[in-house]
Design a protein around this motif. Structure first.
Motif, PDB file in Angstrom:
ATOM      1  N   ALA A 149       0.794  -1.232   0.033  1.00 43.25           N
ATOM      2  CA  ALA A 149      -0.071  -0.072  -0.105  1.00 43.25           C
ATOM      3  C   ALA A 149       0.798   1.182   0.236  1.00 43.25           C
ATOM      4  O   ALA A 149       1.637   1.407   0.767  1.00 43.25           O
ATOM      5  CB  ALA A 149      -0.826  -0.017   1.244  1.00 43.25           C
ATOM      6  N   VAL A 150       0.986   1.893  -0.959  1.00 44.54           N
ATOM      7  CA  VAL A 150       1.964   3.159  -1.288  1.00 44.54           C
ATOM      8  C   VAL A 150       1.042   4.335  -2.008  1.00 44.54           C
ATOM      9  O   VAL A 150      -0.094   4.219  -2.468  1.00 44.54           O
ATOM     10  CB  VAL A 150       2.951   2.587  -2.094  1.00 44.54           C
ATOM     11  N   ASP A 151       1.568   5.457  -1.579  1.00 45.75           N
ATOM     12  CA  ASP A 151       1.290   6.757  -2.172  1.00 45.75           C
ATOM     13  C   ASP A 151       2.338   7.281  -3.068  1.00 45.75           C
ATOM     14  O   ASP A 151       3.524   6.554  -3.181  1.00 45.75           O
ATOM     15  CB  ASP A 151       0.635   7.797  -1.107  1.00 45.75           C
ATOM     16  N   GLY A 152       2.061   8.414  -3.507  1.00 49.26           N
ATOM     17  CA  GLY A 152       3.370   9.239  -4.211  1.00 49.26           C
ATOM     18  C   GLY A 152       4.287   9.875  -3.644  1.00 49.26           C
ATOM     19  O   GLY A 152       5.111  10.242  -4.228  1.00 49.26           O
ATOM     20  N   SER A 153       4.324   9.536  -2.328  1.00 50.88           N
ATOM     21  CA  SER A 153       5.415  10.341  -1.662  1.00 50.88           C
ATOM     22  C   SER A 153       6.709   9.841  -1.751  1.00 50.88           C
ATOM     23  O   SER A 153       6.891   8.587  -2.248  1.00 50.88           O
ATOM     24  CB  SER A 153       5.009  10.652  -0.163  1.00 50.88           C
ATOM     25  N   LEU A 154       7.856  10.320  -0.996  1.00 51.13           N
ATOM     26  CA  LEU A 154       9.017   9.512  -0.944  1.00 51.13           C
ATOM     27  C   LEU A 154       8.800   8.277  -0.404  1.00 51.13           C
ATOM     28  O   LEU A 154       9.797   7.009  -0.606  1.00 51.13           O
ATOM     29  CB  LEU A 154      10.068  10.261  -0.300  1.00 51.13           C
ATOM     30  N   ASP A 155       8.074   8.228   0.882  1.00 52.65           N
ATOM     31  CA  ASP A 155       7.808   7.000   1.587  1.00 52.65           C
ATOM     32  C   ASP A 155       7.346   5.903   0.628  1.00 52.65           C
ATOM     33  O   ASP A 155       7.885   4.571   0.676  1.00 52.65           O
ATOM     34  CB  ASP A 155       7.177   7.084   2.772  1.00 52.65           C
ATOM     35  N   GLY A 156       6.290   6.313  -0.232  1.00 51.28           N
ATOM     36  CA  GLY A 156       5.760   5.555  -1.247  1.00 51.28           C
ATOM     37  C   GLY A 156       6.849   4.744  -2.267  1.00 51.28           C
ATOM     38  O   GLY A 156       6.877   3.670  -2.390  1.00 51.28           O
ATOM     39  N   LEU A 166       2.443  -7.149   4.927  1.00 54.61           N
ATOM     40  CA  LEU A 166       1.905  -6.043   4.302  1.00 54.61           C
ATOM     41  C   LEU A 166       3.207  -4.810   4.200  1.00 54.61           C
ATOM     42  O   LEU A 166       3.679  -4.772   5.227  1.00 54.61           O
ATOM     43  CB  LEU A 166       0.980  -5.307   5.388  1.00 54.61           C
ATOM     44  N   PHE A 167       3.296  -4.382   3.076  1.00 56.30           N
ATOM     45  CA  PHE A 167       4.397  -3.386   2.942  1.00 56.30           C
ATOM     46  C   PHE A 167       3.764  -2.136   2.746  1.00 56.30           C
ATOM     47  O   PHE A 167       2.845  -1.831   2.014  1.00 56.30           O
ATOM     48  CB  PHE A 167       5.244  -3.526   1.569  1.00 56.30           C
ATOM     49  N   LEU A 168       3.990  -1.052   3.491  1.00 61.13           N
ATOM     50  CA  LEU A 168       3.353   0.548   3.646  1.00 61.13           C
ATOM     51  C   LEU A 168       4.404   1.548   3.256  1.00 61.13           C
ATOM     52  O   LEU A 168       5.432   1.366   3.886  1.00 61.13           O
ATOM     53  CB  LEU A 168       2.763   0.558   5.100  1.00 61.13           C
ATOM     54  N   GLY A 169       3.897   2.248   2.339  1.00 62.07           N
ATOM     55  CA  GLY A 169       4.707   3.486   2.141  1.00 62.07           C
ATOM     56  C   GLY A 169       3.859   4.590   1.983  1.00 62.07           C
ATOM     57  O   GLY A 169       3.394   5.065   1.003  1.00 62.07           O
ATOM     58  N   ILE A 170       3.192   5.265   3.167  1.00 66.36           N
ATOM     59  CA  ILE A 170       2.451   6.106   2.949  1.00 66.36           C
ATOM     60  C   ILE A 170       2.749   7.450   3.963  1.00 66.36           C
ATOM     61  O   ILE A 170       3.114   7.243   5.117  1.00 66.36           O
ATOM     62  CB  ILE A 170       1.109   5.741   3.857  1.00 66.36           C
ATOM     63  N   ARG A 171       2.717   8.532   3.475  1.00 65.50           N
ATOM     64  CA  ARG A 171       3.294  10.024   4.268  1.00 65.50           C
ATOM     65  C   ARG A 171       2.566  10.093   5.404  1.00 65.50           C
ATOM     66  O   ARG A 171       1.289   9.914   5.410  1.00 65.50           O
ATOM     67  CB  ARG A 171       3.252  11.084   3.377  1.00 65.50           C
ATOM     68  N   HIS A 172       3.322  10.369   6.573  1.00 65.92           N
ATOM     69  CA  HIS A 172       2.729  10.761   7.990  1.00 65.92           C
ATOM     70  C   HIS A 172       2.184   9.692   8.461  1.00 65.92           C
ATOM     71  O   HIS A 172       1.448   9.942   9.545  1.00 65.92           O
ATOM     72  CB  HIS A 172       1.519  12.145   7.472  1.00 65.92           C
ATOM     73  N   THR A 232       1.906 -10.701  -5.652  1.00 65.82           N
ATOM     74  CA  THR A 232       2.001  -9.401  -5.018  1.00 65.82           C
ATOM     75  C   THR A 232       0.862  -8.473  -5.518  1.00 65.82           C
ATOM     76  O   THR A 232       0.519  -8.619  -6.661  1.00 65.82           O
ATOM     77  CB  THR A 232       3.412  -8.638  -5.230  1.00 65.82           C
ATOM     78  N   THR A 233       0.147  -7.884  -4.327  1.00 71.99           N
ATOM     79  CA  THR A 233      -0.841  -6.790  -4.989  1.00 71.99           C
ATOM     80  C   THR A 233      -0.526  -5.683  -4.412  1.00 71.99           C
ATOM     81  O   THR A 233      -0.142  -5.185  -3.447  1.00 71.99           O
ATOM     82  CB  THR A 233      -2.209  -7.122  -4.236  1.00 71.99           C
ATOM     83  N   VAL A 234      -0.603  -4.487  -5.470  1.00 69.09           N
ATOM     84  CA  VAL A 234      -0.083  -3.163  -5.069  1.00 69.09           C
ATOM     85  C   VAL A 234      -1.458  -2.135  -4.788  1.00 69.09           C
ATOM     86  O   VAL A 234      -2.394  -2.432  -5.983  1.00 69.09           O
ATOM     87  CB  VAL A 234       0.872  -2.561  -6.260  1.00 69.09           C
ATOM     88  N   LEU A 235      -1.498  -1.533  -3.844  1.00 68.29           N
ATOM     89  CA  LEU A 235      -2.622  -0.403  -3.601  1.00 68.29           C
ATOM     90  C   LEU A 235      -1.950   0.802  -3.792  1.00 68.29           C
ATOM     91  O   LEU A 235      -1.007   1.241  -2.874  1.00 68.29           O
ATOM     92  CB  LEU A 235      -3.379  -0.742  -2.335  1.00 68.29           C
ATOM     93  N   GLU A 236      -2.414   1.527  -4.845  1.00 68.74           N
ATOM     94  CA  GLU A 236      -1.860   2.987  -5.129  1.00 68.74           C
ATOM     95  C   GLU A 236      -2.799   3.962  -4.573  1.00 68.74           C
ATOM     96  O   GLU A 236      -3.999   3.830  -4.926  1.00 68.74           O
ATOM     97  CB  GLU A 236      -1.546   3.090  -6.493  1.00 68.74           C
ATOM     98  N   LEU A 237      -2.403   5.081  -3.744  1.00 65.31           N
ATOM     99  CA  LEU A 237      -3.432   6.058  -3.557  1.00 65.31           C
ATOM    100  C   LEU A 237      -3.050   7.196  -4.687  1.00 65.31           C
ATOM    101  O   LEU A 237      -2.201   7.659  -4.922  1.00 65.31           O
ATOM    102  CB  LEU A 237      -2.926   6.829  -1.973  1.00 65.31           C
ATOM    103  N   GLY A 238      -4.347   7.622  -5.132  1.00 67.68           N
ATOM    104  CA  GLY A 238      -4.128   8.753  -5.979  1.00 67.68           C
ATOM    105  C   GLY A 238      -5.593   9.297  -6.167  1.00 67.68           C
ATOM    106  O   GLY A 238      -6.710   9.088  -5.418  1.00 67.68           O
ATOM    107  N   GLN A 239      -5.843  10.407  -6.940  1.00 68.08           N
ATOM    108  CA  GLN A 239      -7.071  11.112  -7.327  1.00 68.08           C
ATOM    109  C   GLN A 239      -8.117  10.098  -8.151  1.00 68.08           C
ATOM    110  O   GLN A 239      -7.260   9.262  -9.150  1.00 68.08           O
ATOM    111  CB  GLN A 239      -7.012  12.430  -7.489  1.00 68.08           C
TER     112      GLN A 239
END
Length: 783
Positions: A500-507, A599-605, A525-532
């Motif tokens: 589960a990742v977003d577009g931040s550096l952490d993601g 679960l791998f997480l890369g989400i800002r804050h 593997t399944t990737v969940l991307e955060l976006g608009q």
């Protein structure tokens, strides 16, 4: 409608009317065959299972059901009880189930209490078909489970030896069995005019090793992962598969002592095409069905239902092309066993039902068909001994010569020949098919089953004796040590990964690290991307994070190939979903319920957010991490390097303590280092001697620390990763870790942690200090 009328209507297109099913299966079987009709075991079972009027059975449907349930109870009770007794004396449980069938069959129960026997097992066709239906389904279920336990990589790894052993181990006993059938007196044959078919069935029954029995025997003697054990099992797999194809072709296309070459060609080519499609397209289809069913259906055990449907459909396909239904079930089992997810879970769920119900019923039914009165004369006993000697001689000699030609030494070839002589379940199934087709009578059926029981009973002690003289050495010893160590680790057990990742550096950091990890371990593997925007699903998305994961997965997969541990650089299945920020926590929660191990997480804050601050989505993610039963990894990008550049030249530092979660962090670090060809430095910080309690010796923490880092070095050696071990003394471990980061020029810290309960994610004071002051990126592995 009378049964004869039903059969007549179904066959009138062939220009003949049959007054009874017996005429179809006996007198006119050759007629249908000569007309080019594919006659196979399943068709005969369907025809012979036609409804019988109540007047013929003499009992109401309620009485028949009650009798059926009584039969099931007897079979389960005695089958499981004698199976328990046989296992206690070192024999397979299937032997006890066959003996149970003999006890409750005509040979013992029917002889001692004939009135009670006829009441419980009446000689009524419809009553018999009720049990036979369960028994036939039991055959498919047993072959499904056997296929799931089959490892085709064994065949590939030992293919030369397995090929020669299997080929020689079939040709020799097949020839002996065929000659035996040709020289049997006419009085022992069900139909002397069909001697050819009977001889072929005998030859096949005497030449096939049982994968199930062979695997059980090898497992019980503790040699399943030994080289010679793998060769035995690989040879048995080839042996069993070839044998089933032979028996299916013989049972489906031969009649009246003649062979229709057109039908033979169709069955043979159909079998080749079926296997080719199954092991190419079929592998992907089965994996997709398992994943889709698990992820989208909410009913209980949907995957089991899907597998059973696949098993029946594939069995019908093999039935249509003229081979026995068991081949379809066996192939489905192999494909399910190769599925990238849920394999162990599925096997556990199926095994309970098969072992507890279907296996006892099938083998007890087979045991009931054994008529020991056949051995009442000394002549019949000599015939039985002749069967055993011919079967054993052909198998042992053939497999021994095949093993020697395949490159084995004398001791290994001897153990291989002894192990391959185990028969049991396969011979019983083959004999049951022959009996149902009418090419074997009850006397020959009993002789084959007696041979199967005798060869299987003598195999375990002889195999123990032969294997005890083959100690592991060299490469085999190293492999066994590696497998024993991996059995205690958690990374080799991972089957499915969620990112589960977003577009931040952490993601970006999480995407790259998780991709390396998944590629090196070949994890689905399944990737969940955060976006608009709206949620969507695609195999290869255009989004940056998805591309990072994909490229990293390919790098990790190549590392396995280059290290020689995999034959191909095939990447694991990668699926990418995209969702809006508003559905973050709920989306992850919904996905987790599909069954993930890590679960791998890369989400800002995500570390600094909480519900108290009104950040519901981030706080919800924190709750998910605390509730998640598997392992989770949180990526925190720091420093001046871009995440992509960081992972191209990883310099990993792993702080170690004596906890289990610290060890798991080290396992993840080694996997990442292997994928990126990086080095790992493992650091243990021990407290000063003046801070020791009075009970412990001053140097005891140092000794324990050196042992800890040495374990990680051993792990790195097994994986081909260079690991540098450091043990420092300090009363502030976080300060020592930060000092080593600067001295060693590390750009990634991988540390095992354990989340503490609270409103926001918290892993302890020392980890908080490390995160606050670290000059480089950090990966927290929580478990």
């Amino acid at each position: 409608m009378e049964r004869a009328v039903t059969v007549s209507l179904s066959l009138e297109g062939f220009g003949a009317e049959f007054k009874s099913i017996e005429q179809v299966t006996n007198k006119n079987f050759s007629y249908l065959f000569n007309q080019g009709v594919m006659i196979n075991p399943t068709l005969l079972l369907v025809l012979t299972s036609a409804p019988v009027p109540q007047a013929e059975s003499g009992a109401s449907s309620e009485q028949m059901v009650a009798i059926f349930l009584m039969e099931i109870v007897l079979m389960l009770f005695f089958g499981r009880l004698l199976g328990e007794l046989m296992q206690r004396i070192g024999q397979p449980a299937v032997m006890g189930q066959l003996i149970a069938g003999v006890i409750i069959g005509p040979s013992v129960f029917g002889l001692m209490m004939p009135a009670a026997y006829k009441m419980i097992f009446p000689d009524v066709v419809a009553q018999k078909k009720m049990i036979d239906a369960i028994s036939q389904l039991g055959i498919l279920m047993l072959l499904l489970l056997t296929g799931m336990e089959t490892d085709l990589r064994l065949v590939s790894r030992m293919r030369r030896t397995a090929f020669f052993t299997s080929l020689s181990g079939i040709i020799f006993p097949f020839t002996c069995g065929y000659l035996l059938g040709e020289f049997l007196p006419d009085s022992m044959l069900p139909d002397p005019s069909q001697r050819l078919v009977t001889s072929l069935f005998l030859a096949t029954a005497l030449s096939i090793s049982s994968v199930k029995i062979v695997a059980m025997v090898i497992m019980e003697v503790g040699f399943l992962r030994r080289n010679v054990g793998q060769i035995i099992l690989a040879s048995a797999i080839l042996d069993d598969t070839i044998g089933w194809i032979i028996i299916a072709i013989i049972g489906g296309i031969a009649s009246g002592g003649s062979v229709n070459l057109k039908v033979v060609g169709f069955a043979f080519l159909g079998t080749i095409a079926f296997l080719a499609v199954s092991f190419t397209l079929g592998r992907r289809v089965v994996a997709y069905v398992i994943r889709w069913t698990n992820d989208n259906l909410i009913i209980d055990m949907p995957v089991i239902t899907a597998i059973l449907i696949l098993m029946i459909l594939m069995s019908l396909i093999t039935d249509y092309i003229g081979v026995h239904t068991v081949l379809g079930a066996f192939v489905v089992g192999i494909l399910v066993g190769q599925s990238p997810i849920l394999t162990k879970h599925i096997e556990e769920q199926l095994r309970g039902l098969i072992v507890a119900f279907f296996a006892p019923v099938f083998f007890t039914v087979a045991g009931r068909e054994i008529d020991l009165t056949v051995l009442k004369s000394f002549y019949q006993i000599k015939i039985a001994l002749l069967f055993i000697l011919i079967a054993s001689f052909g198998k042992v000699v053939g497999c021994y010569l095949g093993g020697r030609v395949g490159g084995l030494g004398t001791k290994e070839a001897r153990a291989l020949a002894i192990g391959m002589n185990a028969r049991g379940s396969t011979e019983v199934i083959v004999a049951t098919i022959g009996l149902s087709l009418g090419v074997l009578n009850r006397d020959l059926f009993t002789l084959i089953v007696v041979m199967a029981i005798a060869t299987t009973l003598v195999t375990p002690p002889l195999l123990r004796w032969a294997l005890s003289r083959i100690p592991p050495t060299g490469e085999e010893k190293e492999r066994l040590e590696r497998e024993a160590a991996e059995a205690k680790e958690f990374v080799p057990k991972l089957e499915r990964l969620l990112i589960a990742v977003d577009g931040s550096l952490d993601g970006k950091l999480a995407s790259t690290l998780a991709g390396l990890f998944a590629g090196s371990r070949k994890i689905m593997t399944t990737v969940l991307e955060l976006g608009q925007g709206e949620r969507r699903q695609t195999l290869i998305p255009k989004d940056k994070s998805g591309e990072l994961v994909k490229s990293s997965v390919e790098v990790g997969a190549r590392s396995q190939t280059e290290s020689g541990q995999e034959d191909s650089a095939e990447t694991p299945t990668l699926i990418v979903n995209r969702m809006s920020v508003a559905e973050l926590s709920e989306g992850i929660r919904s996905e987790i319920q599909k069954g993930y191990d890590m679960l791998f997480l890369g989400i800002r804050h995500v570390l600094t957010s909480s519900r108290e601050n009104g950040e519901e989505n981030m706080g919800g993610v924190g709750d998910l991490i605390q509730q998640f039963k598997g392992a989770s990894a949180l990526a925190i990008a720091k420093g001046n390097e871009k995440p992509e550049a960081t992972t191209q030249a990883l310099r990993i530092l792993v702080p170690m303590t004596g906890t289990d979660y610290s060890r798991r962090g080290a396992e993840v670090a080694v996997a990442l280092a292997k994928a990126s060809k990086a080095r790992v430095t493992v650091l243990h910080v021990s407290p000063p001697s003046d801070e020791m309690d009075v009970i412990r010796r001053p140097n005891e923490p140092l000794v324990a620390g050196r042992a800890l880092v040495k374990e990680v070095q051993s792990l790195g050696k097994r994986e081909g990763v260079s690991v540098r071990a450091l043990v420092k003394v300090s009363n502030t471990p976080e300060t020592a870790i930060l000092r080593q980061v600067r001295r060693g020029g590390h750009n990634l810290i991988v540390v095992g942690v354990k989340v503490r309960p609270g409103e926001k994610l918290f892993f302890g004071r020392r980890i908080a200090v490390l995160l606050d002051r670290s000059p480089c990126s950090v990966l927290l592995v929580n478990s």
